[in-house]
Scaffold this active site. Structure first.
Site, PDB file in Angstrom:
ATOM      1  N   ASP A  23       0.469  33.159 -36.361  1.00 47.05           N
ATOM      2  CA  ASP A  23       0.521  32.256 -37.493  1.00 47.05           C
ATOM      3  C   ASP A  23       1.194  30.966 -36.988  1.00 47.05           C
ATOM      4  OD1 ASP A  23       0.730  31.318 -40.230  1.00 47.05           O
ATOM      5  OD2 ASP A  23       2.826  31.944 -40.159  1.00 47.05           O
ATOM      6  N   ASP A  25       2.936  27.953 -39.342  1.00 43.57           N
ATOM      7  CA  ASP A  25       4.142  27.526 -40.044  1.00 43.57           C
ATOM      8  C   ASP A  25       5.157  28.645 -40.167  1.00 43.57           C
ATOM      9  OD1 ASP A  25       3.313  24.961 -40.303  1.00 43.57           O
ATOM     10  OD2 ASP A  25       2.884  25.041 -42.449  1.00 43.57           O
TER      11      ASP A  25
END
Length: 263
Positions: A23, A25
């Site tokens: 991922d 953020d």
């Protein structure tokens, strides 16, 4: 299966992994910020030893500013797989440039209906505050995203907005009722994403495995939102090994442990 980064059998993991997905953020970088040099250096080094993917709800331009622009010169771009907007788009380094492998874009009608529903339902639920940080509804081509507090909201405000996720769930359910032909799901701390049916991080993981000819079970996916309501959880549902982190500091420690075994 999901395990915390500090409870892993790294020897077994290094022996079985074919690709490591991340991922973006709050996993590789703070929200909408570039990777810090400590992360960028390790991430770049990792690409020299194993294929590395980034699957994020953010648009391509954020992948450029948060990842590509801060890679070290030693990074092996040909081992990178970049999938913005929750895997609705896929980019590879081909012939000296970033090339789009696929894009599942929304039609103009779908974009208009999604934007209208997001605003109407958010207003009905009192989730249209007077003060926001930046754009509320963003058309990312293959995804329409509502950020309740605005695209540029500080992390502290995002984390305090909806700690148990109940507001986002209710909003997503209301919007989904308006858009039966589209996929509606809660994204980050304050966001709701709308895309083509069947497309999320699980779709991205399956497509990576199919297009690159490896069993999905040999993919590791690292993310900060691995709970069942989190937007990283579909990657685990698709068959990837989930590694839960809290922030980029945890991710650095995970990468260091892997590099000790595969470098």
């Amino acid at each position: 299966m999901i395990q915390r980064w500090d409870r892993l059998d790294y020897d077994a993991l290094a022996g079985s992994a074919r690709i490591i997905g991340f991922d973006l953020d709050n996993t590789l970088a703070n929200s909408r910020k570039p990777m810090l040099p400590s992360v960028a250096g390790r991430f770049s080094e990792l690409t020299n030893h194993i294929d590395v993917a980034v699957i994020t709800g953010g648009r391509w331009e954020l992948v450029v500013s948060q990842i590509i622009d801060v890679l070290t010169p030693q990074a092996c771009k040909s081992n990178m797989h970049l999938m913005p907007t929750s895997g609705t788009r896929y980019y590879r380094w081909l012939n000296g440039e970033w090339a789009r492998v696929f894009s599942h874009d929304l039609t103009a009608d779908q974009c208009a209906r999604a934007s209208a529903s997001l605003e109407r339902r958010a207003r009905e639920m009192g989730l249209w505050p007077g003060h926001v940080w930046g754009e509320r509804i963003e058309n990312r081509g293959s995804q329409i995203t509502l950020s309740v507090l605005g695209q540029q909201a500080p992390l502290e405000a995002k984390q305090a907005f909806d700690p148990d996720g109940s507001l986002k769930r209710r909003l997503a359910e209301a919007v989904a009722a308006d858009l039966p032909d589209l996929k509606v799901h809660a994204g980050g701390y304050t966001s709701i994403d709308v895309s083509q049916q069947g497309i999320d991080k699980g779709f991205a993981v399956r497509e990576l495995a199919r297009l690159n000819d490896f069993p999905v079970e040999r993919m590791i996916f690292v993310g900060d939102r691995m709970n069942e309501d989190g937007n990283d959880y579909p990657a685990v549902q698709a068959g990837a090994m989930g590694v839960a982190v809290n922030n980029p500091d945890d991710t650095v420690k995970f990468i260091d442990a892997m590099l000790e075994r595969i470098a």
